[in-house]
Design an enzyme around this catalytic site. Structure first.
Site, PDB file in Angstrom:
ATOM      1  N   ASP A  26      34.858  54.018  55.403  1.00  0.00           N
ATOM      2  CA  ASP A  26      34.301  52.854  54.727  1.00  0.00           C
ATOM      3  C   ASP A  26      32.827  53.001  54.398  1.00  0.00           C
ATOM      4  O   ASP A  26      32.067  53.632  55.135  1.00  0.00           O
ATOM      5  CB  ASP A  26      34.503  51.605  55.590  1.00  0.00           C
ATOM      6  CG  ASP A  26      35.931  51.096  55.492  1.00  0.00           C
ATOM      7  OD1 ASP A  26      36.365  50.812  54.363  1.00  0.00           O
ATOM      8  OD2 ASP A  26      36.605  51.028  56.535  1.00  0.00           O
TER       9      ASP A  26
ATOM     10  N   GLU B  10      44.910  41.248  52.493  1.00  0.00           N
ATOM     11  CA  GLU B  10      44.652  42.265  53.520  1.00  0.00           C
ATOM     12  C   GLU B  10      43.603  41.730  54.476  1.00  0.00           C
ATOM     13  O   GLU B  10      42.559  41.231  54.047  1.00  0.00           O
ATOM     14  CB  GLU B  10      44.106  43.553  52.894  1.00  0.00           C
ATOM     15  CG  GLU B  10      45.129  44.376  52.165  1.00  0.00           C
ATOM     16  CD  GLU B  10      44.499  45.616  51.536  1.00  0.00           C
ATOM     17  OE1 GLU B  10      45.153  46.218  50.682  1.00  0.00           O
ATOM     18  OE2 GLU B  10      43.346  45.967  51.885  1.00  0.00           O
TER      19      GLU B  10
END
Lengths: 285, 406
Positions: A71, A60
């Site tokens: 995040d 990724e």
């Protein structure tokens, strides 16, 4: 609206082929996350090109965004480091192109937030990503309800749109997600942001069992996996374990306060990835 | 931008998926999706329950002090020599701004959902104070996220929140202002899904927030309609309100959207001027994008990264605008204009001297536009401006800008 599904067995796409190979060898996969151009374009490229040999089964690559609301601190900072280099989608795609010159088997999945992609243009993005050799896309803030405007173009370019499911996704809701999913399902193991808490093995065992009642797609589990031991434990129940913040933390440790990067950082990061791979592959002799 | 065809109604949004045309929506991570669907369901149940409306009305009257006055600003009207200017005095509400209208509504929704912990973001501190106030009133735990830069320039409000029992968490990430506080509140919410309710303060964010906040703020415009009818026997000719996220503006405008003769002006913060690049005018200087759960006009660079906003007003210092405003702009129903820091400071001083009202820096932007427009209009033009907050919180900022040490 009924949505045409990509054939999960589609061999034209590296993701399906990779999971088939993993299944054949009866072992779970390791999915690694790093942000494009973190800490610098050069070191990032060294890490990226070393990942398959270090044991990453799927890769990724984060597209950095100024406001990554899902995040934790580690990935927020990695995005800020990447943005210092002015990283744009075209730079990310260029890195994928370069990677693909020597590596044609390991799937690449781009992960990010919708605004940079929307700004680039949904169709333009899908076409450029396909040309560069991207196999899947995860857009954190595009739930199934909002995904179609991008998904239609990804589908047309044979790129999988990977959807997230979470502990909060009820049995009633899962069909909404999985009806659109292809490639694999990304299970967010905790209710929280990246790089913070970890789920217990029992919780992941129950969650993957629940998901498998709704889908035959491979399941990758991420959020909170930091050590080879944890990766091993998750790998017993999932088809792949995703590690992001822990890798990004190793990168962060190699960046000095003045922004320069310590020598040998790429090797250090790849060593860590090797240790994670040993963990995940612990079930496979 | 000229809109599409004239619509039968401008009051029909959002649609069932939370969209206003291409704007709005629910652009959140999957972990939050079930939560916002739950909020939507709970809010719909509240709307269908007459007891909810009665309870809110009771609190609005006896706790917040509604209705707020509609005041004829006689000396400013004389000074401008044009339009007849009225202020909707929402700065007279309990806590000193319109923010309490929304907080009272949402806290009742949160309690019906069984939530025990409330989180909120705040820029100027007005919404943080209003949230801390309703949490104190109902005995709920309260955490307020506020940019470190805003904590510095809005010290009085930080102290007020703490006195009210709230925990104020400084956010030093990103630009350390309202957008970063909102990111941090979303991160908190995703990690505390079971007991926590996110009380968004402006008419933005994922559906149903823009609609819900608009509904709770619409009391402003509904009162104006009745009050101006009593005072003048007719509808206003124009409405003016400051727009950051846009909750006070949509609250004033929404009840009049289908009265075609009522012109409306949303005033964005132009900071040092639109061309300086240092401003907070998402419509004048931005383009459509997706942030904080909705598609709307945003300040962003050519790569789709969100740019820093700038305004002397912490409450307008946000790089986006509520999605319904984006749509109303696109349709051409509302005109969006802007005022600079300097113009807002002039308006602040003029209003203080001529009317004995210290406006908050947010409505001072609205008044700055009034200063430009009112003198050009005939004396029978009825103009209503939303005085959405009082300026006591801003005296330090204004003093500094004027070169005075307090």
């Amino acid at each position: 609206m009924s949505v045409p599904k990509l054939n999960p067995e589609n061999t034209g796409n590296r993701i399906a082929a990779r999971f088939e190979l993993l299944a054949k060898h009866k072992r779970p996969g390791l999915v690694t996350f790093i942000t494009a151009n973190d800490p610098t374009p050069g070191v990032f490229m060294d890490i990226l090109e070393g990942l398959p040999a270090a044991g990453a089964d799927l890769i990724e690559i984060g597209i950095p965004f100024s406001d990554p609301a899902a995040d934790g601190p580690a990935i927020q900072l990695s995005g800020q480091r990447a943005l210092k280099h002015g990283t744009k989608i075209d730079d990310v795609l260029e890195a994928v192109r370069e990677f693909r010159r020597d590596e044609i088997d390991t799937p690449i999945i781009l992960m990010g937030y919708y605004n940079p992609i929307y700004h680039y243009g949904d169709q333009e993005f899908a076409e450029a990503a396909a040309k560069a050799g991207v196999d899947g896309v995860i857009v954190v803030d595009l739930p199934p309800e909002e995904s179609e405007e991008l998904h239609v173009h990804l589908r047309a370019n044979d790129i999988h749109m990977i959807f997230l499911s979470a502990p909060t996704s009820s049995d009633a809701r899962l069909p909404t997600i999985l009806g659109k999913a292809s490639g694999f399902v990304y299970y967010v193991a905790i209710t929280g942001i990246t790089g913070t808490a970890s789920a217990s093995e029992d919780a992941v065992k129950a969650a993957t069992a629940r998901l498998r009642r709704h889908t035959t797609l491979p399941i990758a589990v991420g959020f909170g996996i930091r050590t080879p031991q944890q990766a091993y434990a998750i790998g017993k129940h999932a088809d792949a374990a995703v590690v992001g913040s822990a890798i990004v933390d190793v990168i962060a440790q190699g960046v000095k306060p003045d922004g320069t990067v310590e020598k040998g950082l790429a090797v250090k990061v790849l060593e860590f990835v090797k240790s994670l791979a040993t963990g995940v592959h612990g079930t496979w002799p | 931008m000229a809109g599409a065809e004239t619509l039968n109604t401008y009051r029909g949004g959002a649609d069932e998926n939370g969209h206003f045309g291409i704007f709005g929506g629910r652009y959140v991570a999957e972990t939050l999706m079930p939560l916002i669907l739950e909020v939507e369901k709970a809010y719909a149940a509240c709307q269908a329950d007459p007891k909810f409306a009665a309870e809110l009305k009771h609190l609005s009257t006896h706790y917040a002090g509604r209705p707020s006055a509609l005041y004829f600003a006689e000396r400013l009207t004389q000074h401008f020599g044009g339009a007849k200017l009225y202020f909707k005095r929402d700065e007279l509400n309990h806590t000193g701004s319109h923010k309490i209208n929304n907080c009272l509504g949402q806290i009742l929704v949160a309690m019906r959902m069984g939530k025990t912990r409330i989180i909120a973001e705040t820029g100027a501190g007005q919404h943080g104070v209003a949230t801390a106030t309703v949490c104190a009133r109902f005995g709920l735990k309260c955490v307020i996220y506020m940019g470190a830069k805003d904590i510095e320039r809005q010290k009085p409000n930080v102290f007020r929140m703490r006195m009210l029992g709230a925990e104020v968490r400084g956010v030093d990430k990103g630009t350390a202002t309202l957008k970063d506080a909102m990111n941090e509140a979303l991160r908190d919410w995703v990690a505390n899904v079971d007991d926590t309710y996110y009380l968004i303060g402006t008419a933005a964010g994922p559906h149903p927030y823009p609609t819900m906040v608009r509904d709770f703020q619409s009391v402003i415009g509904e009162e104006v309609r009745t009050q101006l009818q009593d005072a003048e026997g007719r509808l206003p000719d124009s409405l003016v309100a400051a727009v950051g996220g846009g909750s006070n503006a949509i609250g004033l405008f929404f009840p009049f959207l289908d009265d075609g003769d009522v012109k409306m002006f949303g005033v964005e913060a132009a900071g040092h001027g639109i061309h300086s690049g240092e401003h907070a005018a998402s419509i004048a200087g931005g383009s459509p994008g997706v942030l904080h759960g909705n598609r709307t006009y945003l300040l962003q660079d050519e790569g789709g990264q969100i740019k820093d906003a700038h305004s002397i007003s912490a409450g307008l210092d946000y790089p986006g605008i509520g999605p319904e405003h984006a749509w109303l702009h696109f349709q051409g129903r509302i005109t969006y204009v802007s005022a600079t820091d300097k113009e807002a400071l002039e308006a602040f001083q003029l209003c203080s001297k001529l009317e004995g009202i210290l406006p908050a820096l947010e409505p001072a932007h609205a008044l700055a536009y009034v200063m430009r427009a009112a003198p050009t209009l005939p004396k029978d033009h009825l103009m209503v401006m939303n005085m959405c907050g009082r300026g006591d919180k801003d005296v330090f900022t204004v003093a500094e800008a004027l070169g005075t040490k307090l």
